[in-house]
Each structure stands twice: as structure tokens, then as C-alpha cells.
Design a protein around this motif. Structure first.
Motif, PDB file in Angstrom:
ATOM      1  N   ILE A  62       5.275  -5.737  12.101  1.00 40.07           N
ATOM      2  CA  ILE A  62       6.390  -5.922  11.171  1.00 40.07           C
ATOM      3  C   ILE A  62       6.053  -5.201   9.873  1.00 40.07           C
ATOM      4  O   ILE A  62       4.928  -5.268   9.379  1.00 40.07           O
ATOM      5  N   GLU A  63       7.040  -4.514   9.330  1.00 42.77           N
ATOM      6  CA  GLU A  63       6.782  -3.564   8.236  1.00 42.77           C
ATOM      7  C   GLU A  63       6.032  -4.178   7.066  1.00 42.77           C
ATOM      8  O   GLU A  63       5.074  -3.589   6.557  1.00 42.77           O
TER       9      GLU A  63
ATOM     10  N   CYS B 157      -1.111  -4.985   4.964  1.00 45.03           N
ATOM     11  CA  CYS B 157      -2.379  -5.286   5.646  1.00 45.03           C
ATOM     12  C   CYS B 157      -2.627  -4.232   6.721  1.00 45.03           C
ATOM     13  O   CYS B 157      -2.753  -4.558   7.908  1.00 45.03           O
ATOM     14  N   TRP B 158      -2.674  -2.976   6.314  1.00 40.86           N
ATOM     15  CA  TRP B 158      -2.793  -1.870   7.268  1.00 40.86           C
ATOM     16  C   TRP B 158      -4.030  -1.992   8.133  1.00 40.86           C
ATOM     17  O   TRP B 158      -3.977  -1.770   9.346  1.00 40.86           O
ATOM     18  N   GLU B 159      -5.155  -2.322   7.522  1.00 43.70           N
ATOM     19  CA  GLU B 159      -6.405  -2.393   8.274  1.00 43.70           C
ATOM     20  C   GLU B 159      -6.356  -3.513   9.313  1.00 43.70           C
ATOM     21  O   GLU B 159      -6.853  -3.360  10.429  1.00 43.70           O
TER      22      GLU B 159
ATOM     23  N   LYS C 176      -5.214   0.224  -6.410  1.00 43.42           N
ATOM     24  CA  LYS C 176      -5.816  -0.755  -5.504  1.00 43.42           C
ATOM     25  C   LYS C 176      -6.053  -0.100  -4.160  1.00 43.42           C
ATOM     26  O   LYS C 176      -5.543   0.981  -3.863  1.00 43.42           O
ATOM     27  N   GLY C 177      -6.865  -0.758  -3.352  1.00 41.67           N
ATOM     28  CA  GLY C 177      -7.083  -0.285  -1.992  1.00 41.67           C
ATOM     29  C   GLY C 177      -7.899   0.984  -1.904  1.00 41.67           C
ATOM     30  O   GLY C 177      -8.700   1.322  -2.794  1.00 41.67           O
ATOM     31  N   TRP C 178      -7.684   1.703  -0.815  1.00 40.88           N
ATOM     32  CA  TRP C 178      -8.486   2.879  -0.497  1.00 40.88           C
ATOM     33  C   TRP C 178      -8.348   3.969  -1.549  1.00 40.88           C
ATOM     34  O   TRP C 178      -9.336   4.636  -1.898  1.00 40.88           O
TER      35      TRP C 178
END
Length: 700
Positions: free
Chosen positions: A375-376, A382-384, A513-515
């Protein structure tokens, strides 16, 4: 002990079915007359290691009142076992003695040879057992048969069964009920569609795609509706609204092919109606699961056959996966209903159930979990987690689906084609990503622009591509120093060919934020020693849906850091194209901070055939010192955003009558993409100019 088998002409009467053969003859005291004291000899033969049975339903009540014989060959004791049972209703047969009857089997012999069980037995025509037997008479009798392929436990449910009607006294000869093999029309249809689509796709990519005519414009560029700006509704409907006639045709063909597999599954079994429909959905799931895998290969056949690259084919993967979940759910429902009616729902979670039903249940649960994490809102935030779930559960779905219902016979031969392509894809990823090294030449972070610039160098073999790296190519980059497992797609914003290698540049916007933030922090720490940074780079991937070189009018529209593919295409058209000066090139770039222009100086260079417009949504800054001439300032607009309808209207007025079309390449925020798309449709309708648009996006 002699091997007991049925020899030729041993029995004058027999019935042959797909799974079991039934033989009989009478031993009479008076020729031509069958009396109650006479003997009937019967034999049942089936390819099974488990039990087999025959039921005589003299009243044809659907096995509610039936005389049953159920047995097996005990290999451990080398002994045939046969029970004289009675079936009082829709339940497990019970021994005659329970109903006050007796065992009326006079003799039983049998064998198990080469996987085939044979049981021969005799009884009287009329046993005199009024409580649990019926006399054989001159009338049509309903006969049911059943076998269990693996278990000799007669309380276990059958794996196959069937029924027929016959008069045991009058029938002579062989009644052949073996179904003629159904023509494998589903495989013929699949092969034909694959061949035709391959030929059509290749002709489009290598021949027609380079021509701009009415047919190409109609089939591959005509779309029927504007896109929806609402983010939530648009995320569901826009992929459908922007389908072309060619894509709609592709989807219809896929649905028709799924229907063909459903029909084959329906007509290829003799089960009751609900189970028949359930098995039909099971067959349909084979083709839908196969087509779910095909679009996700990065070194994809879609690129070479249809010109549809990985990032654009991913929507087909989403749709096919939803269709697969729907079909498999219906398969489970229609198979579970008959089980529930018989009180056998526990088979869905039973390890010992025939057909390896539990494996199908687990595969379906894995599909549901994968769909929930797809779900998009979950996938984006929460891609990882989404990626880990897919990596773990996708093999579960493929392996367990190939086991369920003996899938290695039906599912795996077809699914194996897609799995084979996927394994080749992973092999190529490993070779190009791990075996062929990538050197990090430079890695620096621009604090004003909040963008990390990374320059890579890789061998010519490692950067193999059928077309120029300047045509919106992207690579998947993993920097273990930033994150050991995370891999992200980065657009190649510029490149330079060296004698033995290719040097290419990627830009990463720091989102705070994030990568992307981790990359920025890592670049600041390792600024002076970039050459010691290890990176794994897969690719290049990607392919424009337009052959830009075949257009005389090219419109390049960028928003923010979405300028990276636009910059690469611009450099390709102005520096490397053979007919660069024969094209009209229009560039429009919208950004929050004008400092971003310092990172892409090529876009600021003037050419006689290029018209540039830059929109800065903030106020002018005195810190920017690129070009202070009036001519430069006339190209920059502060505190404003472009009106794409007006802009494209002006462009339509410059399009020549001999080439009444223009290519639009747009990359930026989704809302800007939608505005450009809708504007191009509006202006095209008013001006008659064909705007062929390619929306560059990485919305996986």
C-alpha cells in the motif's frame, strides 16, 4: 506368492475411468440365468499406494445407501486387505457389523506392482444380509469409486473420485469413460500471444517508433482523460487515466488470456460445480502469477521487446499482483466451500491433506501480507520494510505455489519461464554490480543547494547500454559506508566517455531524513578521500517512451532536483546529436532556490535554437553570480510559477507544418507532472499539434 493381476479377456465386463478400472463376471450354476446363490467376481485396479474403493448404490441416491468395498495392499505383510462396509449417508463408510450385518466377502486376493494396486474379490449375488447389503439385480446401479494416492488409512479422505451408472447383469464389453485429452488450447493461446506481442513490440521499437504518423500517434500516444490532481484519488486512478490505446489493448489481451486459462481449468476436470470453478481459478492464477514476475526484471525483456523499461513496467507488476491475489482468493473460496459442506475445512491447514493444500494456504497468506505492505503510504514511508517483506515472502509464494496441488506438473513449467528470466536478471545484477567494480571519483555536498554530487567511474563493459547514457538513464547505487543493504535509484545527470571507461555524475537531494541525509553526512565526512569509498552500481536502466532524436521540437520541463534527467537529455541533444541545430529545444525549469542552477551550468548555456525559462519561486538572491547580463535576467522569473497552458500554446505556434508534433519530457513533483500533462492535452486539442509526453518518475 504369485503376482495377482488382471489378464486380457479375463473379465467379459469392465469400466475404464481416468484413475480406476473396474472388472466383473458372474459364476453361475445354470448357463444364462443368474440366481441369488450365484457368485459375482469383481476386481478394482488403480495406480495408488493408498486405499481404493468401489460403492454400489442400487437406489442411485447419491451414495446415501451404498454397499461399499474399500481396501488396500499391505506391503509390509504382503497381504491384500478389503473391508465389507456400508455407507448410510454422506459420511465415511462403516463396517457392516456396526449395522448388524456380516462380512460377506468370500475371498480376496491382490498385489501391488509398479505402483499399481489390484484387488480381486468374490461375493454372492444375494448375500442374504438385509441390514447392510443389497442383492445385485437386473437394473441400472449407480457406482462410485474413490482412491487415496498415498495413505492406506481408510478414514482419510480420497484424493480422486468419480461415478457412473451401469447394469452389472446385462452389460458386456468395455465401457470406456477415460476422457480424451483436452487440447492444451491455453498453452497454444499463450504461445501465440507471446509470439505476436513479441513481433508487434519489436516492430514498434525498431521500425514504427522512429516514425511519427497517424497510427503511431493514435495507438501509442492518444490518451482519453486529464489526470486528477488530488493526491490520494490520483494515486489510484491516474495510472489508469493515462493509459494509451496500445496499453489498453495489452491489458485486454492479458485479461482474455487469463479467461482462456480459466476455461481450460473448468473444462479439464469433472468435479462438482463449485470445485470445478475453484480449479478453474487455480489454473487462471498460473498465468497471472507468471505475468506478475515478468515486469520486475531490471534487465527486462520489456525493454528490448516493447521499449517499456523497468520503472514504467512496474505499474503492470502492481496490477498483475492484485489480479493474482483476487484470482487466488476466489480459487480458495470455491475450493473451501465444498470442504465446509462436508465438514473438512481442517484440510486447509492440514499437513497430510492430499494435494498439498497447506502449501497453497501459506502461499496465499504470503500474498496478502505482501499486498498490505505494498500500500502506497506504507511503501513510501517504510520502503526498507516493504523491500524486506518482498525479499522474504516472494520465494515463499513461488516455491509453495509450485508444490500446491502438484504444481510442479502444471504451475512450474509455465511459471518457470518467468522465474528463469528473473534468475538471469539477478545474475546480471550480481555481475554488473559486484564483479565489475565501480570507482567513486568525487563525492561532495553543497550546503546551499542541499544536494550531494557523486561522480562514478565504471568500465565500458559495466556500463553497457543499447542507447546513449544521456537519455534519462538511471543506476541503482548502494554505498555500504552509508547503508549496508539499502540500494536507491539515481538518475545519470551527465556523463563523459573515457578511453576504457565511463565517468558519470548523479545528484542526491538531501530531504533531511533517511538515506539522502545519510549520504550528505557521509559526503561531508569523506570529502577528502572519495577514492577510497566503495560503491556498488547496477545499471544503467531506463528508456524513454519517446525517440527524442526523431522530433524536431523538444520540450524539456523540470521541477527542482527533477532536473537531473533533463540536464542529461539537454547535453545529449546539444552536444552529441548529429542534427542538434535542426531541433527547436525549449527548456523550462522551476526551483525553490536559484543556487541550484550553479550545479547544472550546461542548462544556462545559450544556443541559437534553444529557448530557456527559469522560474524561482522565492525572491532573488544577491549571492548568485552566474550571469548578470540583461539577457540572462530575461530568462529568470522570480516569485512566480510557469503557466504551462500559455507556455505550450506559444510553443505550438512555432511548430512547423511538416512536423506537427512535439516531444515533451517532464520530471519533477507529481503535481507539476499532472499540470504539464493536462496542459498538453488542452493545447493539443485547441491547436491541433500532437504533444507526445513522457513523464519521468520513480514512484515505485
Amino acid at each position: 506368492m504369485n503376482t495377482i493381476t488382471v489378464s486380457t479377456n479375463e473379465y467379459p465386463s469392465s469400466v475404464q475411468t481416468d484413475m480406476l478400472s473396474f472388472y466383473w463376471k458372474f459364476h453361475t450354476q445354470q448357463t444364462g440365468i443368474i440366481q441369488g446363490d450365484d457368485i459375482i467376481e469383481m476386481a478394482i485396479v488403480a495406480k495408488t499406494r493408498g486405499w481404493l474403493s468401489i460403492g454400489l448404490d442400487f437406489n442411485k441416491t447419491g451414495m446415501n445407501q451404498a454397499d461399499c468395498f474399500i481396501g488396500f495392499f499391505d506391503q509390509e505383510n504382503n497381504l491384500p486387505i478389503l473391508y465389507d462396509d456400508w455407507m448410510p449417508g454422506k459420511s465415511i463408510p462403516k463396517n457392516d457389523s456396526i449395522f448388524g450385518g456380516t462380512n460377506d466377502i468370500l475371498q480376496v486376493t491382490g498385489s501391488f506392482v509398479n505402483g499399481v494396486t489390484t484387488l480381486k474379490f468374490i461375493r454372492k449375488v444375494d448375500t442374504g444380509d438385509v441390514l447392510a447389503d443389497k442383492p445385485i439385480r437386473n437394473a441400472t446401479v449407480g457406482i462410485s469409486w474413490a482412491i487415496n494416492s498415498n495413505s492406506i488409512d481408510v478414514t482419510k479422505v480420497h484424493s480422486s473420485y468419480g461415478q457412473f451408472n451401469i447394469n452389472l447383469m446385462t452389460h458386456v464389453g468395455i465401457l470406456n469413460l477415460i476422457k480424451q485429452p483436452l487440447i492444451q488450447f491455453h498453452l497454444i493461446a499463450t504461445g501465440s500471444v507471446a509470439l505476436l506481442m513479441t513481433l508487434a513490440g519489436m516492430s514498434y521499437v525498431f521500425i514504427s517508433r522512429k516514425e511519427k504518423n497517424f497510427f503511431i500517434s493514435l495507438v501509442f500516444h492518444t490518451k482519453f482523460s486529464n489526470l486528477i490532481r488530488n493526491e490520494f484519488i490520483g494515486s489510484w486512478l491516474n495510472p489508469i487515466l493515462e493509459l494509451t490505446i496500445g496499453e489498453i489493448t495489452l491489458i485486454i489481451i492479458h485479461l482474455m488470456l487469463t479467461s482462456v486459462w480459466f476455461c481450460f481449468g473448468y473444462f479439464n476436470n469433472s468435479s462438482p460445480i463449485l470445485s470445478k470453478i475453484g480449479k478453474a481459478f487455480g489454473y487462471a492464477s498460473v498465468i497471472t502469477l507468471t505475468t506478475t514476475i515478468l515486469p520486475i526484471t531490471r534487465y527486462s525483456a520489456f525493454v528490448f521487446i516493447f521499449g517499456i523499461s523497468f520503472e514504467r513496467a512496474i505499474k503492470y507488476h502492481k496490477w498483475c499482483s492484485l489480479l493474482t491475489l483476487l484470482v487466488t482468493t476466489l480459487h480458495g473460496i470455491f475450493m473451501a466451500i465444498p470442504m465446509g459442506m462436508k465438514g473438512n475445512l481442517e484440510r486447509l491447514v492440514s499437513v497430510r491433506a492430499n494435494g498439498y493444500i497447506l502449501f497453497g494456504t501459506i502461499a496465499w497468506i504470503a500474498m496478502v501480507i505482501m499486498s498490505l505492505f505494498s500500500i502506497e503510504i506504507i511503501r513510501r514511508k517504510c520502503w526498507e520494510l516493504f523491500k524486506v517483506v518482498h525479499v522474504i515472502l516472494a520465494p515463499v509464494v513461488l516455491v509453495f505455489s509450485s508444490i500446491h496441488a502438484r504444481g510442479w506438473e502444471r504451475t512450474l513449467p509455465v511459471l518457470g519461464v518467468a522465474i528463469g528470466l528473473l534468475l538471469v536478471d539477478y545474475l546480471l545484477r550480481f555481475v554488473f554490480g559486484y564483479v565489475l567494480p565501480t570507482k567513486v571519483v568525487k563525492m561532495e555536498y553543497d550546503e546551499k543547494c542541499q544536494v550531494t554530487k557523486i561522480v562514478f567511474e565504471k568500465s565500458n563493459l559495466g556500463m553497457w547500454s543499447t542507447e546513449s547514457l544521456g537519455m534519462a538513464k538511471f543506476v541503482h547505487v548502494c554505498i555500504p559506508g552509508v547503508s549496508l543493504f539499502q540500494s536507491h535509484p539515481l538518475t545519470i545527470s551527465s556523463y563523459e566517455k573515457l578511453p576504457q571507461s565511463v565517468e558519470f555524475t548523479c545528484h542526491v537531494k538531501n530531504n533531511g531524513k533517511g538515506w539522502s541525509k545519510d549520504v550528505a553526512d557521509f559526503a561531508v565526512k569523506r570529502k577528502c578521500c572519495a577514492s577510497s569509498i566503495f560503491a556498488r552500481v547496477e545499471g544503467p536502466y531506463g528508456k524513454l517512451s519517446l525517440d527524442v532524436n526523431s522530433y524536431s521540437n523538444v520540450v524539456l520541463i523540470a521541477g527542482g532536483i527533477g532536473v537531473t534527467p533533463i540536464n542529461a537529455i539537454f547535453e545529449e541533444l546539444t552536444n552529441n546529436s548529429k542534427h542538434a541545430l535542426q531541433k527547436n529545444i525549449f527548456v523550462i525549469w522551476t526551483m525553490k532556490d536559484e543556487n541550484l542552477m550553479t550545479m547544472f551550468p550546461s542548462l544556462l548555456e545559450r544556443y541559437s535554437n534553444v529557448k530557456q525559462s527559469f522560474y524561482v519561486t522565492s525572491s532573488a538572491s544577491n549571492s548568485l553570480k552566474i550571469n548578470s547580463s540583461d539577457a540572462y535576467n530575461n530568462r529568470v522569473h522570480y516569485n512566480s510559477r510557469p503557466n504551462f497552458v500559455e507556455y505550450l500554446t506559444l510553443i505550438s505556434e512555432t511548430v512547423g507544418c511538416f512536423d506537427n508534433s512535439a516531444a515533451i519530457i517532464v520530471c519533477g513533483p507529481n503535481q507539476m507532472n499532472i499540470d504539464v500533462y493536462n496542459a498538453s492535452r488542452k493545447v493539443a486539442k485547441e491547436s491541433g499539434v500532437h504533444f507526445h509526453i513522457h513523464r519521468e518518475t520513480f514512484e515505485m
